[in-house]
Design a protein around this motif. Structure first.
Motif: not given
Length: 415
Positions: A408-415
Motif C-alpha cells: 500500500l506504499t507508492l514509490i515515487v520520483s520527482p517529476k
C-alpha cells in the motif's frame, strides 16, 4: 310404396349423375426439393379421399432438383388412385432434369405454348456428369416410365443420356407429351373423355380446387434456396464472431445461433462442398489476422481470394448455385464487417487499464508532506492519500511520478 322407392332411386341416380367432378391443381414451381415431396403427397392424398376427384394436375415450371425428391414424387404418381397430369405452364416454363422424369410418370403430359421439356442427365454436386453406371440407371428409369405410360422410350433415353430437350411441338410429335393447351380450361376440355385404365374422365364441368402449399413447407422451401442458405451461413459467422468479440451483447449470439441451426437444415438439402466452407472459414481468420498481425493488407487480400473461391465452390449442384452478384456484395460486406469488429476488439485489448497497479504506474501524484530517503511520507493521488517513499528528497506540494507500488506504499520520483 314401390313407386315412392323408385322415385327416390331415380332422384339419387340423377343427383349422382349431375354431381360435378373435382380437379385438384398443385403448383410445382422452382427446384424439386425435399419439402416439395410432402406438398405433392398432401395433394394426392386429398384427392384420393375425395369421391368426386377426377384428376390431379401438377402445373410445373422447374429447372430440376434433387434425385431423391424426384424419385419420391415419381413413386407417389405411379401409386396414385386418381388420374394425374403434368402440365408444363405458363408459356416460357420448362420441365427440365428431374421435372422431365416426373412428367414421364404422370398419366398425361400437357404443355403450354413456348415451353420445353428434357435435359435430365444426372449431375453431381460439382455440376458435372456422374459416372456411366449412374447414367445408365437413370436412363433405364426414364425408359421404364415411358414404357409404362405408353410414351417414346427412345426419346426418354435421349433425354437422360444426351440431355436432349424438346419444345412442346417436338415433345408431342415424338410422343413424350400428349397435348398442347393454352390454359387450364383448355387442358380440361381436351382431357374430357380421355381414358385412364379404360375409364373415361368426366371433365365437362369440373370444380377446380387449387391445393395451397402449407406455410411450413413454403418456409422450408425458402431455406433450401442456395442463396438463402449462403446468407444464413454469413449471418451465423457475423453473429458468433460479434458475440465473441463483445461478450454480453446477447443479440448477435442469438441471431448467429439461430442462423447456424437453420443453415444446417438448408445445407442438408442443397449439399455443400466442404472445401468451400473451409475456405470461407480461412478467409475470416485471415481478415482478423491482418489486424492482429499487421501485414499491410496482405492477409486481407488473401482473405478476399479465399472468400470468393470458397463461396463459388460452396453450393453447386442440382439445387443451383449462389448468385455471383450476391457473392460479390457479401465479400465486400464481410471484409468490412470483420475488419471493423476486429479493430474494435483490438482497440479494447490495447486500451490502457483504468484500475489496478498497472493503471497507477506512470501517473502523477502531489506530495502532502516532505519526503526524505528511507522515510515514509504521504502523497495525494486522485483524491486519496497514500503512503509514499522516494530515493531523493522532495518538498511538500511537489508533483511526483509513481514508478512502482509496494503493497500500500507508492514509490515515487520527482517529476
Amino acid at each position: 310404396m314401390r313407386y315412392f322407392l323408385a322415385l327416390l332411386t331415380l332422384l339419387y341416380a340423377t343427383s349422382i349423375g349431375n354431381a360435378a367432378e373435382t380437379v385438384y391443381v398443385l403448383d410445382i414451381r422452382g427446384a424439386i426439393d425435399t419439402p416439395l415431396v410432402e406438398y405433392v403427397k398432401i395433394g394426392l392424398s386429398a384427392a384420393e379421399k375425395d369421391p368426386s376427384a377426377a384428376l390431379v394436375i401438377l402445373e410445373m415450371d422447374t429447372p430440376g432438383g434433387l434425385g431423391e425428391a424426384m424419385e419420391s414424387i415419381v413413386e407417389a404418381l405411379l401409386s396414385s388412385r386418381v388420374p394425374t397430369c403434368v402440365y408444363v405452364s405458363p408459356s416460357g416454363a420448362r420441365a427440365a432434369s428431374a421435372g422431365a422424369v416426373i412428367a414421364l410418370a404422370a398419366n398425361y403430359v400437357a404443355m403450354a405454348p413456348a415451353t420445353h421439356i428434357g435435359a435430365a442427365t444426372p449431375i453431381d454436386i460439382g455440376g458435372g456428369d456422374l459416372s456411366k453406371k449412374i447414367r445408365n440407371d437413370a436412363a433405364a428409369r426414364a425408359r421404364t416410365l415411358a414404357d409404362h405410360r405408353g410414351r417414346n422410350k427412345e426419346w426418354a433415353d435421349k433425354i437422360v443420356r444426351e440431355a436432349a430437350s424438346l419444345t412442346e411441338s417436338e415433345a408431342i410429335k415424338n410422343k413424350i407429351a400428349d397435348l398442347q393447351a393454352k390454359d387450364t380450361n383448355d387442358l380440361l376440355a381436351q382431357l374430357n373423355g380421355r381414358k385412364v385404365a379404360g375409364k373415361p374422365m368426366e371433365l365437362a364441368n369440373p370444380v377446380i380446387t387449387r391445393v395451397q402449399m402449407p406455410f411450413r413447407i413454403a418456409a422450408l422451401r425458402v431455406l433450401a434456396n442456395p442463396n438463402i442458405a449462403y446468407l444464413l451461413i454469413l449471418i451465423a459467422f457475423y453473429g458468433l464472431i460479434a458475440e465473441l468479440s463483445h461478450p454480453g451483447a446477447v443479440f448477435p449470439g442469438i441471431a448467429g445461433g439461430i442462423a447456424a441451426i437453420l443453415a444446417f437444415y438448408a445445407l442438408a438439402i442443397v449439399t455443400v462442398n466442404v472445401a468451400g466452407l473451409l475456405l470461407m472459414a480461412l478467409a475470416v481468420a485471415l481478415f482478423i489476422g491482418d489486424v492482429l498481425l499487421p501485414g499491410h493488407g496482405t492477409l486481407s487480400l488473401g482473405g478476399v481470394v479465399a472468400f470468393i473461391v470458397g463461396s463459388l465452390m460452396l453450393i453447386h449442384g442440382p439445387m443451383g448455385t449462389v448468385s455471383p452478384w450476391l457473392i460479390a456484395v457479401a465479400t465486400i460486406i464481410t471484409l468490412a464487417f470483420f475488419l471493423t469488429i476486429a479493430t474494435l476488439a483490438i482497440g479494447t485489448w490495447r486500451r490502457p487499464k483504468t484500475m489496478g497497479r498497472e493503471a497507477m504506474i506512470g501517473q502523477t501524484a502531489i506530495t502532502q508532506t516532505d519526503l526524505q530517503p528511507d522515510q515514509t511520507g504521504r502523497v495525494v493521488f486522485e483524491g486519496s492519500i497514500w503512503n509514499a517513499v522516494s530515493e531523493s528528497p522532495i518538498a511538500k506540494g511537489r508533483r511526483v511520478s509513481i514508478v512502482d507500488i509496494d503493497g500500500l506504499t507508492l514509490i515515487v520520483s520527482p517529476k
